[in-house]
Design an enzyme around this catalytic site. Structure first.
Site, PDB file in Angstrom:
ATOM      1  N   CYS A 114       8.579 -63.908  55.553  1.00  0.00           N
ATOM      2  CA  CYS A 114       7.405 -63.254  56.126  1.00  0.00           C
ATOM      3  C   CYS A 114       6.723 -62.492  55.008  1.00  0.00           C
ATOM      4  CB  CYS A 114       7.799 -62.303  57.254  1.00  0.00           C
ATOM      5  SG  CYS A 114       6.390 -61.358  57.863  1.00  0.00           S
ATOM      6  N   HIS A 161      15.367 -65.886  66.916  1.00  0.00           N
ATOM      7  CA  HIS A 161      14.651 -66.252  65.687  1.00  0.00           C
ATOM      8  C   HIS A 161      15.353 -65.532  64.531  1.00  0.00           C
ATOM      9  CE1 HIS A 161      10.634 -67.007  63.611  1.00  0.00           C
ATOM     10  NE2 HIS A 161      11.099 -66.029  62.853  1.00  0.00           N
TER      11      HIS A 161
HETATM   12  P1  HMG Z   1      -7.742 -56.570  60.086  1.00  0.00           P
HETATM   13  O1  HMG Z   1      -8.243 -56.553  58.663  1.00  0.00           O
HETATM   14  O2  HMG Z   1      -7.167 -55.313  60.650  1.00  0.00           O
HETATM   15  O3  HMG Z   1      -8.884 -57.092  61.073  1.00  0.00           O
HETATM   16  O4  HMG Z   1      -6.696 -57.763  60.201  1.00  0.00           O
HETATM   17  P2  HMG Z   1     -10.228 -56.417  61.529  1.00  0.00           P
HETATM   18  O5  HMG Z   1     -10.304 -56.590  62.990  1.00  0.00           O
HETATM   19  O6  HMG Z   1     -10.382 -55.043  60.936  1.00  0.00           O
HETATM   20  O7  HMG Z   1     -11.345 -57.384  60.847  1.00  0.00           O
HETATM   21  C1  HMG Z   1     -11.504 -57.478  59.442  1.00  0.00           C
HETATM   22  C2  HMG Z   1     -12.035 -58.860  59.089  1.00  0.00           C
HETATM   23  O8  HMG Z   1     -11.038 -59.839  59.396  1.00  0.00           O
HETATM   24  C3  HMG Z   1     -13.268 -59.261  59.902  1.00  0.00           C
HETATM   25  O9  HMG Z   1     -14.058 -60.118  59.077  1.00  0.00           O
HETATM   26  C4  HMG Z   1     -12.687 -60.068  61.036  1.00  0.00           C
HETATM   27  O10 HMG Z   1     -13.600 -60.996  61.600  1.00  0.00           O
HETATM   28  C5  HMG Z   1     -11.561 -60.796  60.327  1.00  0.00           C
HETATM   29  P3  HMG Z   1     -15.392 -59.584  58.359  1.00  0.00           P
HETATM   30  O11 HMG Z   1     -16.259 -59.041  59.441  1.00  0.00           O
HETATM   31  O12 HMG Z   1     -14.912 -58.504  57.407  1.00  0.00           O
HETATM   32  O13 HMG Z   1     -15.908 -60.797  57.651  1.00  0.00           O
HETATM   33  N1  HMG Z   1     -10.491 -61.168  61.278  1.00  0.00           N
HETATM   34  C6  HMG Z   1      -9.933 -62.382  61.278  1.00  0.00           C
HETATM   35  N2  HMG Z   1     -10.123 -63.476  60.526  1.00  0.00           N
HETATM   36  C7  HMG Z   1      -9.360 -64.554  60.814  1.00  0.00           C
HETATM   37  N3  HMG Z   1      -8.462 -64.572  61.803  1.00  0.00           N
HETATM   38  C8  HMG Z   1      -8.241 -63.499  62.576  1.00  0.00           C
HETATM   39  C9  HMG Z   1      -9.000 -62.335  62.323  1.00  0.00           C
HETATM   40  N4  HMG Z   1      -9.025 -61.114  62.879  1.00  0.00           N
HETATM   41  C10 HMG Z   1      -9.947 -60.410  62.239  1.00  0.00           C
HETATM   42  N5  HMG Z   1      -7.313 -63.538  63.537  1.00  0.00           N
HETATM   43  C11 HMG Z   1      -5.171 -59.277  61.242  1.00  0.00           C
HETATM   44  C12 HMG Z   1      -5.939 -57.969  61.369  1.00  0.00           C
HETATM   45  C13 HMG Z   1      -4.173 -59.355  62.360  1.00  0.00           C
HETATM   46  C14 HMG Z   1      -6.134 -60.446  61.307  1.00  0.00           C
HETATM   47  C15 HMG Z   1      -4.459 -59.280  59.879  1.00  0.00           C
HETATM   48  O14 HMG Z   1      -3.655 -58.128  59.799  1.00  0.00           O
HETATM   49  C16 HMG Z   1      -3.612 -60.503  59.603  1.00  0.00           C
HETATM   50  O15 HMG Z   1      -4.127 -61.608  59.506  1.00  0.00           O
HETATM   51  N6  HMG Z   1      -2.309 -60.310  59.402  1.00  0.00           N
HETATM   52  C17 HMG Z   1      -1.409 -61.403  59.044  1.00  0.00           C
HETATM   53  C18 HMG Z   1      -0.227 -61.369  59.936  1.00  0.00           C
HETATM   54  C19 HMG Z   1       0.679 -62.535  59.635  1.00  0.00           C
HETATM   55  O16 HMG Z   1       0.273 -63.681  59.684  1.00  0.00           O
HETATM   56  N7  HMG Z   1       1.962 -62.216  59.345  1.00  0.00           N
HETATM   57  C20 HMG Z   1       2.986 -63.219  59.196  1.00  0.00           C
HETATM   58  C21 HMG Z   1       3.361 -63.818  60.527  1.00  0.00           C
HETATM   59  S1  HMG Z   1       4.395 -62.756  61.520  1.00  0.00           S
HETATM   60  C22 HMG Z   1       5.995 -63.239  61.134  1.00  0.00           C
HETATM   61  O17 HMG Z   1       6.195 -63.978  60.197  1.00  0.00           O
HETATM   62  C23 HMG Z   1       7.138 -62.773  62.001  1.00  0.00           C
HETATM   63  C24 HMG Z   1       7.664 -63.869  62.919  1.00  0.00           C
HETATM   64  O18 HMG Z   1       8.069 -65.007  62.189  1.00  0.00           O
HETATM   65  C25 HMG Z   1       8.874 -63.348  63.745  1.00  0.00           C
HETATM   66  C26 HMG Z   1       9.960 -62.701  62.908  1.00  0.00           C
HETATM   67  O19 HMG Z   1      10.389 -63.284  61.898  1.00  0.00           O
HETATM   68  O20 HMG Z   1      10.369 -61.608  63.290  1.00  0.00           O
HETATM   69  C27 HMG Z   1       6.583 -64.312  63.926  1.00  0.00           C
HETATM   70 MG    MG Z   2       9.958 -65.204  61.163  1.00  0.00          MG
END
Ligand code: HMG
Ligand code: MG
Length: 310
Positions: free
Chosen positions: A244, A211
């Site tokens: 990202c 990737h």
């Molecule tokens: P958090 O704030 O630590 O979660 O987020 P929490 O467990 O403390 O919960 C806080 C609130 O978030 C709660 O809601 C949960 O229900 C809610 P409240 O009670 O306050 O109303 N919550 C969620 N809501 C929707 N979906 C969920 C979820 N989990 C908890 N899954 C979390 C932790 C992982 C959700 C957050 O950090 C996050 O969404 N991060 C985004 C990560 C992301 O999408 N990054 C980009 C993709 S990775 C990438 O691009 C790399 C890749 O391409 C490979 C590469 O290039 O190397 C893959």
């Molecule tokens: Mg990526």
């Protein structure tokens, strides 16, 4: 083997980092057009927090709609639709849509893990283990990503030994494939060969996908380096959309049409139609409101006839 699998990540990795959030309808139309280009591995969204990544909000309804169209025979049935899942909460949302393929995403760098998914690497693997159990109970496939495998904007060099150890840990979880990420596009072909050789020894070439982000123009060379060692699965984004949101200065993935052009010229088969990909690049340019970085999008395929064989 002359077959290469392209995992199209533009609808997720691409769109998650665009300023303009596309409507659910436009994202669905993008998916439909990607399928028309021959894409069969399609990452369509992410079950992440909409507070963290607003562009991926409504991935649930989007995926449910695409699956419904598939069931009705109005979207090719052999397209495997998948989505990112960071934790059990995201997995619950994924299961509700009926999607049968998801991807967990971890990091080889501790600092990026905290910034991206708000937990340590160890904590993330504990969450993934729960996701794996949920997947098994629901007969779902799980892919595993490892980010920052070639360098990290917060920690600098990432030791190869750490990447190999985490790839083995990912394999032990039971993922069917591990996608090795150059999240910020720093890798060079020599570094890629060194790491890929060790990863092949550790988990086997068939379990690996690469990737590459093209931040510094080395992505295509890195694809070639991995290909030469036997890797046959690559992630790419239509037009080179993407990045990202939690990796500063990360730009798009290597462009699907650029990879496909190189592979087809070299005699590999991908099942993708290069001219349709270029047309889709132009469609997306209009939808997203700016030019996309791919070379093929600008230059097209060579129109001159090939010289007659002597
Ligand atoms: P958090 O704030 O630590 O979660 O987020 P929490 O467990 O403390 O919960 C806080 C609130 O978030 C709660 O809601 C949960 O229900 C809610 P409240 O009670 O306050 O109303 N919550 C969620 N809501 C929707 N979906 C969920 C979820 N989990 C908890 N899954 C979390 C932790 C992982 C959700 C957050 O950090 C996050 O969404 N991060 C985004 C990560 C992301 O999408 N990054 C980009 C993709 S990775 C990438 O691009 C790399 C890749 O391409 C490979 C590469 O290039 O190397 C893959
Ligand atoms: Mg990526």
């Amino acid at each position: 083997m002359k077959r290469v699998t392209i995992v199209e990540v533009g609808a997720r990795d691409g769109l998650q980092n665009e300023q303009k959030a596309l409507s659910t309808g436009t994202r669905l139309e993008f998916a439909r057009r990607l399928a028309e280009c021959g894409v069969r591995q399609l990452e369509l969204g992410a079950f992440v927090s909409p507070q963290w990544v607003p562009q991926m909000a409504d991935s649930g309804p989007l995926i449910a709609e695409a699956l419904a169209l598939q069931a009705a025979g109005r979207f090719p049935r052999d397209v495997e639709i998948s989505a990112l899942v960071p934790n059990p909460r995201g997995m619950e949302d994924a299961i509700r849509t009926g999607v049968s393929s998801v991807a967990v995403f971890g990091s080889a760098s501790e600092s990026f893990s905290r910034r991206n998914i708000n937990c340590s690497v160890d904590e993330s693997f504990e969450r993934f283990a729960v996701v794996m159990r949920m997947a098994k109970a629901n007969k779902m496939k799980v892919r595993g990503y490892l980010s920052m495998c070639f360098g990290c904007p917060f920690e600098g060099e990432v030791p190869e030994t750490r990447v190999v150890k985490l790839a083995k840990r990912m394999a032990a979880l039971g993922v069917y494939e591990i996608s090795i990420g150059d999240t910020i596009g720093v890798a060079d072909p020599k570094q890629v060969k060194n790491l890929v050789a060790k990863l092949i020894k550790a988990v086997g070439a068939r379990k690996l996908a690469m990737h590459f982000h093209d931040t510094r123009g080395t992505a295509l060379a890195n694809v070639l380096a991995s290909l030469e060692l036997g890797v046959r699965t690559f992630d790419s984004s239509l037009g080179g959309l993407g990045g990202c949101p939690y990796a500063p200065a990360a730009t798009g993935n290597v462009a699907t049409e650029d990879v496909v052009y190189m592979l087809h010229r070299m005699g590999f088969r991908t099942g993708l139609d290069i001219e349709k990909l270029i047309s889709l690049n132009h469609w997306m340019t209009a939808e997203i409101g700016h030019e996309l970085p791919s070379r093929l999008g600008r230059a097209g395929t060579p129109k001159a006839k090939a010289p007659a064989k002597r």
